[in-house]
Write a protein that holds these residues in place. Sequence first.
Motif: not given
Length: 331
Positions: A70-71, A74-75
């Motif tokens: 997820f990190e 998202s970036q």
Amino acid sequence: MIIIETYTSAVIFCILTMLAWGSWPNTQKLVTKDWRFELFYWDFVFGIAVVAILGALTFGSWGTEGRGFFEDISQADAKNMLLASLGGVVFNIANILFVAAISIAGISVAFPVGAGVGLVLGVMLNYLSQPDGNGTYLFSGVFLIVLAIVLSAMAYRKISQNSGVELKGLLLAVISGVLFGVFYRFIAASMATNFVMPEAGLLGPYSTVVCFAAGILFSNLILNPIIMKKPIQGEPIAFSRYWNTISRNHWMGLLGGGIWGAGLLFSILSSEKAGFAVSFGLSQGNALIAALWGVLVWREFKGAPGVNKILFGMFTCYVLGLILIILSKVY
């Protein structure tokens, strides 16, 4: 996330990819005879998507190394997400054309042309973009594996009932081979080169596979209906037929896609330690794994005259080619 930490582990994962990509066609052999590939392919694509998501939510989110799924997603820059998705679109087109080439020209023509062109072009593109390892060993190994694929085609020709070659089938095999050689480059261009400390904006391995699967899934919503209405070979198929079959046909499609998707994930995870050229090159030995299934399980060559010597030469070239590709990162 969970990643590979040694070159030895990377080689093992490349071999697992090879096994997966060479074994998934068995699921298509296990469906009923009236279940056309276009119908099978819907479930195949869904299977890839399911494995991609499950991998991201489990192994891609566990552990302390690198960025969790997820990190990471998202970036990521939109450009890199698009590149990975475009890889899925290119693969999807290649796979559909390849199956059409087999149906028209036969496996004895389509396999050496499609798989051979894809293997050589893919290794060249990935090596030139990211030179890693001994080029002499690498390309010598590639040559031997291409030779093994040609010998495999010769063996199939022994059992072929039709030796004629349609120009359309040959052309489709060439086009699909070029696309097979290109699709992995889109993936490589979108990915971080260091999974432990990934560069900002680039994708980690699990996010890459999810974006790739999304590209396959959405492009298939456009491509497969067109192929069903205007098939390259055979009569048009109504989509209503998808629902009118036994559950085994759907499960086999999902299983086939899941196996192929797992193979892709193994290949992507191995690329950091093995390099994209080695990872792609080893994985493309899948043609010989498919031949092994044909020899040992489906008995496709039973009774074919003079085929044993060809098969021995095929497997010898294949094993030697794999050894050279593995050694290209050692010497």
